[in-house]
Write a protein that holds these residues in place. Structure first.
Motif, PDB file in Angstrom:
ATOM      1  N   HIS A 285       0.978  -1.181   0.012  1.00  0.00           N
ATOM      2  CA  HIS A 285      -0.033   0.042   0.128  1.00  0.00           C
ATOM      3  C   HIS A 285       1.047   1.250  -0.019  1.00  0.00           C
ATOM      4  CE1 HIS A 285      -3.420  -2.540   1.019  1.00  0.00           C
ATOM      5  NE2 HIS A 285      -2.888  -3.136   1.937  1.00  0.00           N
ATOM      6  N   GLY A 286       0.948   1.927  -1.265  1.00  0.00           N
ATOM      7  CA  GLY A 286       1.901   3.011  -1.323  1.00  0.00           C
ATOM      8  C   GLY A 286       3.375   2.746  -1.006  1.00  0.00           C
ATOM      9  N   GLY A 287       4.003   3.304   0.088  1.00  0.00           N
ATOM     10  CA  GLY A 287       5.388   2.947   0.391  1.00  0.00           C
ATOM     11  C   GLY A 287       5.336   1.927   1.417  1.00  0.00           C
ATOM     12  N   ARG A 288       4.207   1.760   2.083  1.00  0.00           N
ATOM     13  CA  ARG A 288       4.462   0.527   3.071  1.00  0.00           C
ATOM     14  C   ARG A 288       4.068  -0.813   2.704  1.00  0.00           C
ATOM     15  NH1 ARG A 288       6.212   1.696   7.970  1.00  0.00           N
ATOM     16  NH2 ARG A 288       4.824   0.461   8.976  1.00  0.00           N
ATOM     17  N   ILE A 289       4.813  -1.790   3.162  1.00  0.00           N
ATOM     18  CA  ILE A 289       4.401  -3.197   2.829  1.00  0.00           C
ATOM     19  C   ILE A 289       4.117  -3.845   4.239  1.00  0.00           C
ATOM     20  CG2 ILE A 289       5.701  -3.284   0.726  1.00  0.00           C
ATOM     21  CD1 ILE A 289       7.794  -4.544   2.243  1.00  0.00           C
ATOM     22  N   ARG A 290       3.383  -4.998   4.115  1.00  0.00           N
ATOM     23  CA  ARG A 290       2.958  -5.671   5.387  1.00  0.00           C
ATOM     24  C   ARG A 290       2.808  -7.074   5.023  1.00  0.00           C
ATOM     25  NH1 ARG A 290       2.297  -2.263   9.276  1.00  0.00           N
ATOM     26  NH2 ARG A 290       1.064  -0.247   8.984  1.00  0.00           N
ATOM     27  N   LEU A 291       3.320  -8.244   5.818  1.00  0.00           N
ATOM     28  CA  LEU A 291       3.296  -9.584   5.712  1.00  0.00           C
ATOM     29  C   LEU A 291       1.659  -9.861   5.561  1.00  0.00           C
ATOM     30  CD1 LEU A 291       5.657 -10.946   8.113  1.00  0.00           C
ATOM     31  CD2 LEU A 291       5.729 -11.218   5.663  1.00  0.00           C
ATOM     32  N   ASN A 292       1.334 -10.457   4.482  1.00  0.00           N
ATOM     33  CA  ASN A 292       0.036 -10.941   4.583  1.00  0.00           C
ATOM     34  C   ASN A 292      -0.078 -12.281   5.046  1.00  0.00           C
ATOM     35  OD1 ASN A 292       0.990 -12.994   2.383  1.00  0.00           O
ATOM     36  ND2 ASN A 292       0.338 -11.555   0.827  1.00  0.00           N
ATOM     37  N   THR A 293      -1.040 -12.950   5.084  1.00  0.00           N
ATOM     38  CA  THR A 293      -1.297 -14.342   5.790  1.00  0.00           C
ATOM     39  C   THR A 293      -0.308 -15.439   4.994  1.00  0.00           C
ATOM     40  OG1 THR A 293      -3.707 -14.017   5.954  1.00  0.00           O
ATOM     41  CG2 THR A 293      -3.122 -16.126   6.074  1.00  0.00           C
ATOM     42  N   PHE A 294      -0.078 -15.205   3.762  1.00  0.00           N
ATOM     43  CA  PHE A 294       1.093 -16.113   3.331  1.00  0.00           C
ATOM     44  C   PHE A 294       2.324 -15.910   3.856  1.00  0.00           C
ATOM     45  CE2 PHE A 294      -1.986 -16.102  -0.379  1.00  0.00           C
ATOM     46  CZ  PHE A 294      -2.678 -16.995  -0.236  1.00  0.00           C
ATOM     47  N   GLY A 295       2.608 -14.548   4.142  1.00  0.00           N
ATOM     48  CA  GLY A 295       3.970 -14.234   4.265  1.00  0.00           C
ATOM     49  C   GLY A 295       4.151 -14.364   5.950  1.00  0.00           C
ATOM     50  N   LYS A 296       3.152 -14.481   6.697  1.00  0.00           N
ATOM     51  CA  LYS A 296       3.319 -14.615   8.096  1.00  0.00           C
ATOM     52  C   LYS A 296       3.578 -16.244   8.346  1.00  0.00           C
ATOM     53  CE  LYS A 296       0.395 -10.904   9.850  1.00  0.00           C
ATOM     54  NZ  LYS A 296      -0.835 -10.442  10.268  1.00  0.00           N
ATOM     55  N   ALA A 297       2.957 -17.025   7.630  1.00  0.00           N
ATOM     56  CA  ALA A 297       3.081 -18.483   7.543  1.00  0.00           C
ATOM     57  C   ALA A 297       4.621 -18.567   7.052  1.00  0.00           C
ATOM     58  CB  ALA A 297       2.138 -19.433   6.900  1.00  0.00           C
ATOM     59  N   TYR A 298       4.897 -18.249   6.114  1.00  0.00           N
ATOM     60  CA  TYR A 298       6.089 -18.483   5.594  1.00  0.00           C
ATOM     61  C   TYR A 298       7.268 -17.980   6.364  1.00  0.00           C
ATOM     62  CZ  TYR A 298       9.695 -19.101   1.850  1.00  0.00           C
ATOM     63  OH  TYR A 298      10.592 -19.262   1.103  1.00  0.00           O
ATOM     64  N   LEU A 299       7.234 -16.596   6.970  1.00  0.00           N
ATOM     65  CA  LEU A 299       8.013 -16.057   7.802  1.00  0.00           C
ATOM     66  C   LEU A 299       8.565 -17.283   9.034  1.00  0.00           C
ATOM     67  CD1 LEU A 299      10.041 -13.912   8.769  1.00  0.00           C
ATOM     68  CD2 LEU A 299       8.207 -12.855   9.826  1.00  0.00           C
ATOM     69  N   ALA A 300       7.415 -17.914   9.581  1.00  0.00           N
ATOM     70  CA  ALA A 300       7.660 -18.903  10.791  1.00  0.00           C
ATOM     71  C   ALA A 300       8.860 -19.916  10.283  1.00  0.00           C
ATOM     72  CB  ALA A 300       6.305 -19.413  11.079  1.00  0.00           C
ATOM     73  N   ARG A 301       8.523 -20.309   9.121  1.00  0.00           N
ATOM     74  CA  ARG A 301       9.186 -21.445   8.698  1.00  0.00           C
ATOM     75  C   ARG A 301      10.646 -21.074   8.145  1.00  0.00           C
ATOM     76  NH1 ARG A 301       7.186 -26.044  10.386  1.00  0.00           N
ATOM     77  NH2 ARG A 301       4.900 -25.955   9.912  1.00  0.00           N
ATOM     78  N   VAL A 302      10.729 -19.728   7.766  1.00  0.00           N
ATOM     79  CA  VAL A 302      11.917 -18.950   7.305  1.00  0.00           C
ATOM     80  C   VAL A 302      12.881 -18.856   8.459  1.00  0.00           C
ATOM     81  CG1 VAL A 302      13.193 -17.044   6.728  1.00  0.00           C
ATOM     82  CG2 VAL A 302      11.213 -17.910   5.071  1.00  0.00           C
ATOM     83  N   GLU A 303      12.121 -18.401   9.525  1.00  0.00           N
ATOM     84  CA  GLU A 303      12.871 -18.399  10.953  1.00  0.00           C
ATOM     85  C   GLU A 303      13.606 -19.747  11.602  1.00  0.00           C
ATOM     86  OE1 GLU A 303      14.000 -15.744  12.271  1.00  0.00           O
ATOM     87  OE2 GLU A 303      12.474 -14.123  11.858  1.00  0.00           O
ATOM     88  N   GLN A 304      12.763 -20.703  11.135  1.00  0.00           N
ATOM     89  CA  GLN A 304      13.040 -22.124  11.676  1.00  0.00           C
ATOM     90  C   GLN A 304      14.140 -22.537  10.890  1.00  0.00           C
ATOM     91  OE1 GLN A 304       9.621 -24.300  11.220  1.00  0.00           O
ATOM     92  NE2 GLN A 304       8.956 -23.953  13.161  1.00  0.00           N
ATOM     93  N   ALA A 305      14.071 -22.274   9.368  1.00  0.00           N
ATOM     94  CA  ALA A 305      15.269 -22.780   8.510  1.00  0.00           C
ATOM     95  C   ALA A 305      16.530 -21.921   8.610  1.00  0.00           C
ATOM     96  CB  ALA A 305      14.674 -22.789   7.082  1.00  0.00           C
ATOM     97  N   LEU A 306      16.409 -20.745   8.910  1.00  0.00           N
ATOM     98  CA  LEU A 306      17.599 -19.953   9.370  1.00  0.00           C
ATOM     99  C   LEU A 306      18.096 -20.477  10.379  1.00  0.00           C
ATOM    100  CD1 LEU A 306      16.495 -16.523   7.691  1.00  0.00           C
ATOM    101  CD2 LEU A 306      18.357 -17.922   6.583  1.00  0.00           C
ATOM    102  N   ASN A 307      17.599 -20.723  11.353  1.00  0.00           N
ATOM    103  CA  ASN A 307      17.777 -20.881  12.820  1.00  0.00           C
ATOM    104  C   ASN A 307      18.774 -22.256  12.614  1.00  0.00           C
ATOM    105  OD1 ASN A 307      17.165 -18.725  14.317  1.00  0.00           O
ATOM    106  ND2 ASN A 307      15.346 -19.551  14.912  1.00  0.00           N
ATOM    107  N   LEU A 308      18.059 -23.344  11.951  1.00  0.00           N
ATOM    108  CA  LEU A 308      18.609 -24.567  11.647  1.00  0.00           C
ATOM    109  C   LEU A 308      20.073 -24.456  10.805  1.00  0.00           C
ATOM    110  CD1 LEU A 308      15.801 -26.880  10.947  1.00  0.00           C
ATOM    111  CD2 LEU A 308      17.198 -27.145  12.804  1.00  0.00           C
ATOM    112  N   LEU A 309      19.906 -23.758  10.093  1.00  0.00           N
ATOM    113  CA  LEU A 309      21.137 -23.394   9.166  1.00  0.00           C
ATOM    114  C   LEU A 309      22.445 -22.904  10.007  1.00  0.00           C
ATOM    115  CD1 LEU A 309      19.870 -22.127   5.679  1.00  0.00           C
ATOM    116  CD2 LEU A 309      21.040 -24.080   6.032  1.00  0.00           C
TER     117      LEU A 309
END
Length: 159
Positions: free
Chosen positions: A51-75
Motif C-alpha cells: 500500500h503506497g510506500g508501506r508493505i505488510r506481511l499478508n497471511t501467506f507471508g506470516k506463515a512463510y516467515l515462521a518457516r524461514v525463521e526455523q530454516a535460518l536457525n537450523l542453518l
C-alpha cells in the motif's frame, strides 16, 4: 531459493519498509525489491500486501516467515556444529611449557592459519605443569621431561 533471499525476506518482514530494509542490509533498494519479487515468484504467492510506500506481511507471508525463521536457525546451528566439530576455527587453548624456544615458529604458523584461536601460554616448571594438568587448567603441555602422574598422557610417537 537461496539463504540470502530468506535473510532479506526476514529483514523486510521485520521492518515493513523496503527502503529502510535495504539500508540496513547495505544494498540498493531496487535490488532488494527484485530479490523479494523473485522469492515470491519461487513461492508462488505474494508474501506482502503493498500500500503506497508501506508493505505488510499478508497471511501467506506470516506463515512463510515462521518457516524461514526455523530454516535460518537450523542453518546457523548447523554452521556452528560443523565449526565446533572442526575444532580449529575458534576457541581458546591453554598451553603450559617450560620454554618457548621450540614452539614460537609452529605456534606462529598455526595462528596464521587459524587467527580466531586464542592461546594462553603459561611458562612453568615440570612440577607446576603437572599440577596444572591434574587440576584440568591446561589443554596441552610441552616439556622435555616426562610427567608421570595419573591422568597425564605422554605422546609416545617416535621423535
Amino acid at each position: 531459493m537461496e539463504s540470502l533471499q530468506l535473510r532479506y525476506f526476514r529483514t523486510v518482514a521485520r521492518m515493513e519498509h523496503m527502503t529502510k530494509a535495504a539500508q540496513e542490509l547495505h544494498i540498493a533498494q531496487p535490488a532488494l525489491s527484485k530479490t523479494i519479487a523473485r522469492l515470491e515468484e519461487d513461492v508462488g504467492v505474494p508474501l506482502f500486501d503493498r500500500h503506497g510506500g508501506r508493505i505488510r506481511l499478508n497471511t501467506f507471508g506470516k506463515a512463510y516467515l515462521a518457516r524461514v525463521e526455523q530454516a535460518l536457525n537450523l542453518l546457523e546451528e548447523g554452521r556452528k556444529e560443523v565449526s565446533e566439530l572442526a575444532g580449529l576455527e575458534h576457541g581458546s587453548i591453554h598451553l603450559a611449557t617450560s620454554t618457548m624456544d621450540r614452539l614460537s615458529e609452529p605456534l606462529g604458523e598455526f595462528l596464521s592459519l587459524h587467527p580466531e584461536v586464542n592461546f594462553r601460554i603459561t611458562q612453568a616448571s615440570a612440577k607446576e605443569m603437572a599440577a596444572l594438568a591434574e587440576a584440568g587448567e591446561v589443554d596441552v603441555i610441552f616439556t622435555a621431561i616426562p610427567i608421570e602422574r595419573p591422568g597425564v598422557c605422554e605422546d609416545d610417537r617416535p621423535q
